[in-house]
Design a protein around this motif. Structure first.
Motif, PDB file in Angstrom:
ATOM      1  N   GLY A  17      64.831  35.757  62.050  1.00 20.17           N
ATOM      2  CA  GLY A  17      65.061  37.369  62.559  1.00 20.17           C
ATOM      3  C   GLY A  17      64.331  37.316  63.780  1.00 20.17           C
ATOM      4  N   GLU A  21      67.248  37.268  68.971  1.00 19.25           N
ATOM      5  CA  GLU A  21      66.719  37.907  70.284  1.00 19.25           C
ATOM      6  C   GLU A  21      66.172  36.355  70.730  1.00 19.25           C
ATOM      7  OE1 GLU A  21      65.539  42.008  70.920  1.00 19.25           O
ATOM      8  OE2 GLU A  21      64.829  41.158  68.569  1.00 19.25           O
ATOM      9  N   GLN A  96      58.955  30.788  58.277  1.00 24.11           N
ATOM     10  CA  GLN A  96      60.148  29.552  57.641  1.00 24.11           C
ATOM     11  C   GLN A  96      60.822  28.957  58.881  1.00 24.11           C
ATOM     12  OE1 GLN A  96      61.984  32.460  54.402  1.00 24.11           O
ATOM     13  NE2 GLN A  96      60.909  33.764  55.615  1.00 24.11           N
ATOM     14  N   ASN A  97      60.528  29.091  60.098  1.00 25.25           N
ATOM     15  CA  ASN A  97      61.666  28.781  61.240  1.00 25.25           C
ATOM     16  C   ASN A  97      61.247  27.641  61.221  1.00 25.25           C
ATOM     17  OD1 ASN A  97      62.436  31.393  60.757  1.00 25.25           O
ATOM     18  ND2 ASN A  97      61.459  31.975  62.839  1.00 25.25           N
ATOM     19  N   PHE A 157      66.863  22.477  50.671  1.00 26.09           N
ATOM     20  CA  PHE A 157      67.330  23.286  48.907  1.00 26.09           C
ATOM     21  C   PHE A 157      66.943  21.896  47.188  1.00 26.09           C
ATOM     22  CE2 PHE A 157      69.328  25.824  52.008  1.00 26.09           C
ATOM     23  CZ  PHE A 157      69.184  26.785  51.002  1.00 26.09           C
ATOM     24  N   SER A 183      65.134  38.030  55.410  1.00 35.51           N
ATOM     25  CA  SER A 183      66.214  38.649  54.410  1.00 35.51           C
ATOM     26  C   SER A 183      65.419  39.305  53.258  1.00 35.51           C
ATOM     27  CB  SER A 183      67.444  37.998  54.505  1.00 35.51           C
ATOM     28  OG  SER A 183      66.993  37.059  53.776  1.00 35.51           O
ATOM     29  N   GLY A 184      64.578  38.580  52.504  1.00 39.10           N
ATOM     30  CA  GLY A 184      63.375  38.002  51.204  1.00 39.10           C
ATOM     31  C   GLY A 184      64.919  37.817  50.268  1.00 39.10           C
ATOM     32  N   LEU A 209      64.810  43.696  61.312  1.00 38.89           N
ATOM     33  CA  LEU A 209      66.490  44.633  62.012  1.00 38.89           C
ATOM     34  C   LEU A 209      66.584  45.976  60.855  1.00 38.89           C
ATOM     35  CD1 LEU A 209      67.685  44.593  65.007  1.00 38.89           C
ATOM     36  CD2 LEU A 209      69.820  43.252  63.326  1.00 38.89           C
ATOM     37  N   GLU A 210      66.666  45.680  59.657  1.00 39.12           N
ATOM     38  CA  GLU A 210      67.799  46.201  58.272  1.00 39.12           C
ATOM     39  C   GLU A 210      66.475  46.715  57.384  1.00 39.12           C
ATOM     40  OE1 GLU A 210      71.217  45.371  58.732  1.00 39.12           O
ATOM     41  OE2 GLU A 210      70.179  43.776  57.707  1.00 39.12           O
TER      42      GLU A 210
HETATM   43  P1  OAD Z   1      68.234  35.220  56.752  1.00 36.74           P
HETATM   44  O1  OAD Z   1      69.182  34.877  57.716  1.00 36.74           O
HETATM   45  O2  OAD Z   1      68.558  35.727  55.226  1.00 36.74           O
HETATM   46  O3  OAD Z   1      67.911  36.737  57.449  1.00 36.74           O
HETATM   47  C1  OAD Z   1      67.076  36.799  58.722  1.00 36.74           C
HETATM   48  C2  OAD Z   1      66.891  38.360  58.742  1.00 36.74           C
HETATM   49  O4  OAD Z   1      65.950  38.956  59.897  1.00 36.74           O
HETATM   50  C3  OAD Z   1      67.674  39.368  58.278  1.00 36.74           C
HETATM   51  O5  OAD Z   1      67.239  40.382  57.362  1.00 36.74           O
HETATM   52  C4  OAD Z   1      67.947  40.476  59.244  1.00 36.74           C
HETATM   53  O6  OAD Z   1      68.192  41.912  59.232  1.00 36.74           O
HETATM   54  C5  OAD Z   1      66.851  39.734  60.374  1.00 36.74           C
HETATM   55  N1  OAD Z   1      66.775  40.429  61.865  1.00 36.74           N
HETATM   56  C6  OAD Z   1      68.231  39.963  62.607  1.00 36.74           C
HETATM   57  N2  OAD Z   1      68.044  39.661  64.396  1.00 36.74           N
HETATM   58  C7  OAD Z   1      67.271  40.540  64.310  1.00 36.74           C
HETATM   59  C8  OAD Z   1      66.414  41.418  65.530  1.00 36.74           C
HETATM   60  N3  OAD Z   1      66.715  40.918  66.344  1.00 36.74           N
HETATM   61  N4  OAD Z   1      64.899  41.822  64.768  1.00 36.74           N
HETATM   62  C9  OAD Z   1      64.569  41.662  63.448  1.00 36.74           C
HETATM   63  N5  OAD Z   1      64.889  41.081  62.989  1.00 36.74           N
HETATM   64  C10 OAD Z   1      66.008  40.590  62.755  1.00 36.74           C
HETATM   65  O7  OAD Z   1      66.260  34.455  57.319  1.00 36.74           O
HETATM   66  P2  OAD Z   1      65.095  34.022  56.861  1.00 36.74           P
HETATM   67  O8  OAD Z   1      64.761  35.100  55.565  1.00 36.74           O
HETATM   68  O9  OAD Z   1      64.580  33.646  57.583  1.00 36.74           O
HETATM   69  O10 OAD Z   1      65.754  27.880  54.637  1.00 36.74           O
HETATM   70  O11 OAD Z   1      66.217  32.727  55.742  1.00 36.74           O
HETATM   71  C11 OAD Z   1      64.780  31.802  54.335  1.00 36.74           C
HETATM   72  C12 OAD Z   1      65.502  30.522  54.409  1.00 36.74           C
HETATM   73  O12 OAD Z   1      66.773  30.667  53.873  1.00 36.74           O
HETATM   74  C13 OAD Z   1      65.176  29.999  55.575  1.00 36.74           C
HETATM   75  O13 OAD Z   1      64.009  29.927  56.279  1.00 36.74           O
HETATM   76  C14 OAD Z   1      66.032  28.354  55.376  1.00 36.74           C
HETATM   77  C15 OAD Z   1      67.052  29.691  54.955  1.00 36.74           C
HETATM   78  O14 OAD Z   1      67.816  28.654  54.444  1.00 36.74           O
HETATM   79  C16 OAD Z   1      65.354  26.280  54.285  1.00 36.74           C
HETATM   80  O15 OAD Z   1      66.140  26.263  55.401  1.00 36.74           O
HETATM   81  C17 OAD Z   1      64.786  26.029  53.440  1.00 36.74           C
END
Ligand code: OAD
Length: 240
Positions: A17, A21, A96-97, A157, A183-184, A209-210
Motif C-alpha cells: 500500500g 501511489e 515486505q516490499n 511461497f 492487508s494482514g 487505506l482501510e
Molecule cells: P496487499 O495487496 O495484500 O495489501 C495492500 C494493502 O494496502 C491493503 O490493505 C490496501 O487497503 C492498502 N492500500 C492500498 N492502497 C493504499 C494507499 N494508497 N495508501 C495506504 N494503503 C493502501 O499487500 P501486502 O499486505 O503488502 O509476498 O502483501 C503482503 C505480501 O503478500 C507481499 O509482500 C507478497 C504478497 O504475496 C510475497 O510475494 C512473498
C-alpha cells in the motif's frame, strides 16, 4: 493519540500500500498483482524447477514496471526517511516490499524480509548480487559462473522470509509498532503486532487505506491514502 517519549524505539512495517501511489500495483483487491494468477505457478520453488522461463518472465515484467521513469518514491517514503533521521529512539524499518522505493526515498538499513526485485541469487553457490536487467535460463552467476541457477532474490511461497531473528529482536524491544499499507494476509508479517503486544506498555498503530484483517489488534488506526496520513503522522510524532 499516541503518547510516547522520544527515546522509545520504533519498528515500522510496510507493505504494498505504501508504493501504490507511486504507481505500483498491490497484490490483493481490484487490479492486484495476484488477480487471475495462480501464485504457485509464478512464485514458488516448484514453479522455478518446472517452468523457469515463466517465472523469469513474470519477474522481468515486474522489474520493467519498477524501473519505469514514472515510478518514484512518494511522500510516505520520504516521511519515513525523515523519522529515521530525526527520531532519537531509533527506527527499524522492515518492508515486505521487493521494490527499492524506500532506498530511493533515502532510507538506509532497510530489512527486506521478502527479498529484493533488483537483486539475483544463485541456487548453486547462494551468492546474492545486484541484477537490474532481465533474467533467463541462460543467465550466468557472476560468482560461480554456473548457468540456469540464477533466480530473482525474492522470497517465494513455501520459503522462509529473510532476517527473522533481527526482526523479532526489534519487535520485542520496541515501544511503538507502526504498520503501513499491508492487508494482514501474509504471515509471519501479519503476526508482528501480536509479538509487540506481549509487552503491555507497547503501542501499535496501523496506517492503511482501510482497516486490515488485523485492525482490531492495534491500539490505534488511521485510515486514508499513505501519502497523506504517513507525513501527517510523522509530523505529529516529531512535533511533540
Ligand atoms: P496487499 O495487496 O495484500 O495489501 C495492500 C494493502 O494496502 C491493503 O490493505 C490496501 O487497503 C492498502 N492500500 C492500498 N492502497 C493504499 C494507499 N494508497 N495508501 C495506504 N494503503 C493502501 O499487500 P501486502 O499486505 O503488502 O509476498 O502483501 C503482503 C505480501 O503478500 C507481499 O509482500 C507478497 C504478497 O504475496 C510475497 O510475494 C512473498
Amino acid at each position: 493519540m499516541i503518547e510516547i517519549s522520544k527515546d522509545t524505539p520504533i519498528v515500522i512495517l510496510t507493505g504494498a500500500g505504501i508504493s501504490q501511489e507511486s504507481g505500483l500495483a498491490t497484490f490483493r483487491g481490484e487490479g492486484g498483482l495476484w488477480k487471475g494468477i495462480r501464485v504457485e505457478e509464478v512464485a514458488s520453488p516448484v514453479a522455478f524447477e518446472n517452468q523457469p522461463d515463466v517465472v523469469h518472465s513474470f519477474y522481468n515484467k515486474r522489474k520493467e514496471k519498477l524501473l519505469a521513469p514514472s515510478v518514484q518514491p512518494n511522500d510516505a517514503h520520504f516521511a519515513i526517511k525523515r523519522l529515521q533521521d530525526e527520531w532519537p529512539g531509533g527506527v527499524t524499518l522492515v518492508t515486505q516490499n521487493v521494490d527499492d522505493l524506500h532506498e530511493r526515498g533515502g532510507s538506509t538499513d532497510i530489512i527486506h524480509m521478502h527479498g529484493e526485485l533488483l537483486k539475483g541469487r544463485c541456487t548453486n553457490c547462494a551468492d546474492v548480487f545486484p541484477w537490474e536487467g532481465d533474467m533467463d535460463v541462460h543467465s550466468e552467476c557472476p560468482k560461480c559462473h554456473s548457468t540456469g541457477t540464477v533466480r530473482v532474490h525474492v522470497v517465494w511461497f513455501g520459503e522462509m522470509p529473510l532476517m527473522m531473528p533481527e526482526i523479532e529482536d526489534a519487535l520485542l524491544k520496541c515501544g511503538l509498532f507502526i504498520s503501513i499499507g499491508t492487508s494482514g494476509n501474509v504471515y509471519p508479517a501479519a503476526g508482528f503486532v501480536q509479538v509487540v503486544i506481549q509487552n503491555p506498555a507497547s503501542q501499535t498503530v496501523e496506517l492503511n487505506l482501510e482497516p486490515s484483517l488485523n485492525a482490531h489488534q492495534f491500539t490505534h488506526g488511521i485510515y486514508g491514502p499513505a501519502t497523506k496520513i504517513v507525513p501527517e503522522f510523522v509530523d505529529n510524532l516529531l512535533s511533540r
